[in-house]
Every structure is written in C-alpha cells, then in structure tokens.
Design a protein around this motif. Structure first.
Motif, PDB file in Angstrom:
ATOM      1  N   HIS A 150       0.847  -1.207   0.000  1.00 24.03           N
ATOM      2  CA  HIS A 150       0.000   0.000   0.000  1.00 24.03           C
ATOM      3  C   HIS A 150       0.875   1.246   0.000  1.00 24.03           C
ATOM      4  O   HIS A 150       1.307   1.724   1.048  1.00 24.03           O
ATOM      5  CB  HIS A 150      -0.901  -0.038   1.253  1.00 24.03           C
ATOM      6  CG  HIS A 150      -1.954   1.018   1.291  1.00 24.03           C
ATOM      7  ND1 HIS A 150      -3.147   0.832   1.958  1.00 24.03           N
ATOM      8  CD2 HIS A 150      -2.022   2.254   0.765  1.00 24.03           C
ATOM      9  CE1 HIS A 150      -3.895   1.920   1.842  1.00 24.03           C
ATOM     10  NE2 HIS A 150      -3.222   2.806   1.127  1.00 24.03           N
ATOM     11  N   HIS A 209       1.503   5.208  -2.075  1.00 24.34           N
ATOM     12  CA  HIS A 209       0.976   6.242  -2.985  1.00 24.34           C
ATOM     13  C   HIS A 209       2.154   6.984  -3.589  1.00 24.34           C
ATOM     14  O   HIS A 209       2.647   7.950  -3.014  1.00 24.34           O
ATOM     15  CB  HIS A 209       0.093   7.231  -2.221  1.00 24.34           C
ATOM     16  CG  HIS A 209      -1.116   6.616  -1.599  1.00 24.34           C
ATOM     17  ND1 HIS A 209      -2.335   6.559  -2.235  1.00 24.34           N
ATOM     18  CD2 HIS A 209      -1.292   6.004  -0.409  1.00 24.34           C
ATOM     19  CE1 HIS A 209      -3.221   5.943  -1.449  1.00 24.34           C
ATOM     20  NE2 HIS A 209      -2.624   5.594  -0.338  1.00 24.34           N
ATOM     21  N   LYS A 231      -9.355  -0.824  -5.615  1.00 27.47           N
ATOM     22  CA  LYS A 231      -9.430  -0.101  -4.348  1.00 27.47           C
ATOM     23  C   LYS A 231     -10.746   0.650  -4.320  1.00 27.47           C
ATOM     24  O   LYS A 231     -11.089   1.363  -5.261  1.00 27.47           O
ATOM     25  CB  LYS A 231      -8.263   0.894  -4.255  1.00 27.47           C
ATOM     26  CG  LYS A 231      -8.278   1.818  -3.036  1.00 27.47           C
ATOM     27  CD  LYS A 231      -7.761   1.112  -1.791  1.00 27.47           C
ATOM     28  CE  LYS A 231      -7.713   2.020  -0.564  1.00 27.47           C
ATOM     29  NZ  LYS A 231      -6.504   2.853  -0.530  1.00 27.47           N
ATOM     30  N   HIS A 265      -5.499  -0.463   6.148  1.00 21.29           N
ATOM     31  CA  HIS A 265      -5.069   0.337   7.316  1.00 21.29           C
ATOM     32  C   HIS A 265      -6.026   0.310   8.507  1.00 21.29           C
ATOM     33  O   HIS A 265      -6.540   1.343   8.936  1.00 21.29           O
ATOM     34  CB  HIS A 265      -4.738   1.785   6.915  1.00 21.29           C
ATOM     35  CG  HIS A 265      -5.635   2.415   5.881  1.00 21.29           C
ATOM     36  ND1 HIS A 265      -7.004   2.431   6.000  1.00 21.29           N
ATOM     37  CD2 HIS A 265      -5.339   3.033   4.715  1.00 21.29           C
ATOM     38  CE1 HIS A 265      -7.493   3.052   4.948  1.00 21.29           C
ATOM     39  NE2 HIS A 265      -6.507   3.415   4.150  1.00 21.29           N
ATOM     40  N   ASP A 310       1.322   2.599   3.722  1.00 13.75           N
ATOM     41  CA  ASP A 310       0.426   3.659   3.232  1.00 13.75           C
ATOM     42  C   ASP A 310       1.245   4.936   2.992  1.00 13.75           C
ATOM     43  O   ASP A 310       0.819   6.037   3.315  1.00 13.75           O
ATOM     44  CB  ASP A 310      -0.727   3.908   4.215  1.00 13.75           C
ATOM     45  CG  ASP A 310      -1.848   4.731   3.587  1.00 13.75           C
ATOM     46  OD1 ASP A 310      -1.786   5.025   2.375  1.00 13.75           O
ATOM     47  OD2 ASP A 310      -2.793   5.086   4.325  1.00 13.75           O
TER      48      ASP A 310
HETATM   49 ZN   LIG Z   1      -3.628   4.838   1.266  1.00 13.97          ZN
END
Ligand SMILES: [Zn+2]
Length: 447
Positions: free
Chosen positions: A57, A59, A138, A244, A317
């Motif tokens: 995960h 970004h 997602k 998360h 994340d």
């Molecule tokens: Zn995320």
C-alpha cells in the motif's frame, strides 16, 4: 540478469523462521540453492539477510503530482527501507480508474521503478473488472481523488460481484461533518479530550483531525460493507482486504469474519500501533493521516492483532506531501514511512515484541499470498532473489539523509536496533551503503 554468484558465510532468515548460516547461490535473478551449515533462532551479531519486504500500500504520486514524489524517488525510498516490491494505489491525478490509465501507469513504472511493483485500479460504479495483471481494485468510501466515493451497500455489492480482489478504505465520508457526536461516548470515557476540544476551539469549531473523521465513519463503513457482503452470493464474493485497520471496531469485525470463514484480510500500518491521537495533537500535521490516529485502546488492539495474526500484513500507506503543503492552514493527510519500513518491523522483532515467524508473515509472505504475488516474500530455493541485508548499526536519526520528498522522519523517537545496509532486487544489487546503483529496474509482479 544472466549473472551467477554466491553469498558465502551468509546468515539468512529462512522460510522456517530460523536463521541459517551458509551459502546462498543466485542465478538469473533467483535463489538457485541454499546450503545451510547450521541454524540458530537469533540472527548473527554482524549482518543478516531477510526477504525483501513487500509494501502492499503505497501512494507514489505519478502520474499527476510527481513534485510530491515520483516513481523513481519513491522506489529509492523503498530500497532504503529494504522494500523490494510495492503495490501502488490508484488515487492519482487523474485516478487510475480505466484500463487505458492502468496501461499508461504500467508504462511509467516499467520505465522508472527501482523495485518490483503491482498496480491497483480504482473502483467506480460501472467501472471495468480489474485484469489479472492488476493487484485488485481499491474502493474509497471517502473521496480521495477526482472520483466520487463509493459508499452505498448497493454500489459496494455491485463491485464485490464483479471483482476478485477488493481493498477498502473503510471510512464513510457522510459521517465526517455530522457524525462526530456519535463517537463521543468513546471520547467521553477518557474525559479530558473532549473538554480540551471545547476549550481549544470555542468559536471556529475546528476539531482535531480524529474528531473531524470520527470513529462513527468507520462503524458506518463496516455496516455498509457487511450489508453488501450479505447481498452477494458466497460464490460471487471477492477476497476483501480492510486497508489500514486503526480501530478496535475494525479489528473485532475482521476477527469475526475470519472466524466465520470469510475471505477477509486485514492490513495495518506502523503508525497505527506506534502512535495515538495524543501524538497527532503533539506533532500536528506530520502525523495527520487518513484514517486518523486513534486512542490508546485502539493502538493496543491493533498491536495485539499484529502479534496474534488478527492483522495479516503491514503496509506503510506511504503518502508523501511536500513540507510546505504540510505547513499550510489545511494540511493534506498522509505519512511517508516507506524508507523506515524494514527497520521498524525488524527492530520490533529483535526486541521480541513480534516473533520471527510473525515477522515473515507481516513483512511480505501474507501480502504475497493475499495479492497473488508468486515467488517473493520468502528466502527459499526457486524464489526471486529479493533480499535486504540488515546491519546492526542503524544511522542516527539526526545524521540520516531522508530520501522521501516529504522530508520528515515520522519516527524520530523510535530507537532503531538495525538499519538496511543493502538491498537486492531480482538478484541485482540495487542500493548499498546509502547509494543507489543506477540501471536496476524492478519487474511487474503479475505476468
Ligand atoms: Zn492509502
């Protein structure tokens, strides 16, 4: 790729969670042979080798916002953290919500990624089924890109029916402005927090981040997910990952679903078991993240699940924003932890807070299993030679050169027991002693 070589006098964490001492033979990017002379239950005092971590995960802000962090720099941070595979999220500008955009992003990663990668597609009503070559879809139940959030059970059920692997951001945005009172009972238990809110923000009503995105949003999201799940016949349900996990409610819900035999998996991130909303208040925008940090009770529940298997795997994340963006009046949310991923998990394990067996699951094995990644996440014969070489000497936080463009160390107080000295991707030395080796590219993990 045709290279053949051996690592002699090596100490590696095997797939049996023992530390083996001997020789690793690598050819064509894969581990051809493991010759173990003896095994021990603790690593050797000098350096030891663990499987390259899988961060399911992240970004990386490319396409669209490479100024925040592009693929090349984000995957450099990965190498520093011992991470050899990343799964990248789709809430880019524009969002990766069509097959054409998925292809375009794939071309960017093929060109720029220093580690192995897989890509998610963003789910939308009427959107395409994710191809076999994607990690999955997602679902954002709170708006996170140009696309509207997907919140209603009917819409969720439609996506569940169509897709094979679905990861959900479980916060229902409809609770953000009106729902904060509903989480009052939990806050009230600790007393102090709510009263200080009233005192700190008497007129403007600007609430701390965890009250602007209250627990009620998580509860509402879980209810809608459960309703949608019941509406879809068991045979048509996807694998479901709750991203998360940060609350007692998510942990309880996932445990219940697992007990009942549903194909439901749980992910959490280091910040949800290292920090609470008190840390958020103390450190401000640096720890402002979605979903927000919660109470000590939540933190403890998340860490208990990390230890006992209620949580399947840990991801970062990684969500970088520039320092000047974080310094604005309404700072964006996100913590950029990719380059400390290996050191954080390894330190907790060396301290005895996580067993080595659990470590292997949390740091890659389970993410690989969940997302269908073959031949990665464990040191074993036939697997790709994705390896992190761990050294006992971590860099001092103050001297450390931060790689992410977020330029903030999320764990300045954490006492690291180890650092990553070198990282190999598909049998090639990609990063060593703080320096990147140019010309090493990752591969897509699907196909
Ligand atoms: Zn995320």
């Amino acid at each position: 790729m045709g290279m053949k070589f051996q690592i002699r006098n090596a100490c590696w964490l095997g797939d049996d969670a023992w530390f083996h001492h001997g020789t690793i033979s690598i050819a064509n990017g894969r581990i051809m042979k493991l010759e173990s002379d003896f095994a021990s239950d603790t690593p050797s005092a000098g350096e030891f080798i663990v499987p390259g971590l899988i961060d399911a995960h992240v970004h990386l802000r490319e396409p669209g916002q490479p100024y925040k962090e592009g693929i090349a720099n984000g995957t450099l941070a990965a190498l520093k953290g011992g991470v050899t595979t990343v799964l990248n999220m789709p809430n880019n500008v524009p969002p990766t919500a069509s097959l054409a955009r998925l292809e375009a992003k794939r071309a960017l990663f093929a060109q720029k990624s220093r580690v192995n990668y897989g890509l998610f597609l963003q789910a939308r009503i009427g959107g395409p089924r994710a191809p076999e070559s994607a990690a999955g879809v997602k679902i954002y139940m709170a708006k996170s890109s140009a696309l509207a959030a997907v919140r209603d059970p009917a819409a969720l059920a439609q996506i569940f029916r169509l897709q094979n692997r679905v990861v959900v951001h479980a916060e229902d945005e409809r609770e953000f402005s009106t729902g904060w009172k509903k989480s009052f009972h939990r806050v009230e238990k600790t007393g102090e927090i709510f009263h200080s809110v009233e005192k700190s923000f008497p007129q403007c009503g600007k609430l701390p981040h965890h009250l602007r995105r209250p627990r009620a949003a998580v509860v509402a999201a879980l209810q809608s997910i459960a309703t949608a799940w019941r509406r879809v016949p068991p045979k048509e349900r996807p694998r479901l990952v709750i991203a998360h996990c940060s609350t007692v409610e998510e942990i309880d819900w996932v445990r219940k679903m697992k007990r009942q035999g549903h194909d439901v998996w749980a992910e959490t991130c280091p910040h949800y078991f290292l920090f609470t909303e008190q840390d958020d208040r103390a450190r401000g925008p640096a720890l402002q993240v979605n979903p927000p940090l919660r109470t000590e009770e939540d933190r403890a529940a998340v860490f208990a699940a990390v230890q006992d298997g209620g949580i399947d795997f840990i991801s970062t994340d990684h969500a970088p924003h520039l320092p000047k963006e974080k310094a604005a009046d309404s700072p964006p949310s996100g913590i950029a932890g990719l380059e400390w991923f290996g050191p954080v998990l390894l330190t907790l394990t060396m301290r005895g807070e996580i067993s080595w067996q659990r470590y292997l699951k949390l740091a890659g094995q389970k993410a690989a299993q969940c997302y269908g990644i073959e031949g990665r996440g464990l040191v074993r014969e036939g697997a790709w030679a994705d390896l992190a070489i761990v050294a006992n000497k971590p860099p001092a936080a103050a001297q450390e050169k931060i790689v992410t463009r977020a330029a903030v160390h999320p764990y300045p107080q954490f006492e690291f027991a180890v650092g990553i000295r070198a990282t190999l991707v598909n049998g090639r030395l990609a990063w060593t002693d703080g320096r990147v080796r140019p010309g090493v590219h990752g591969r897509e993990v699907y196909g």
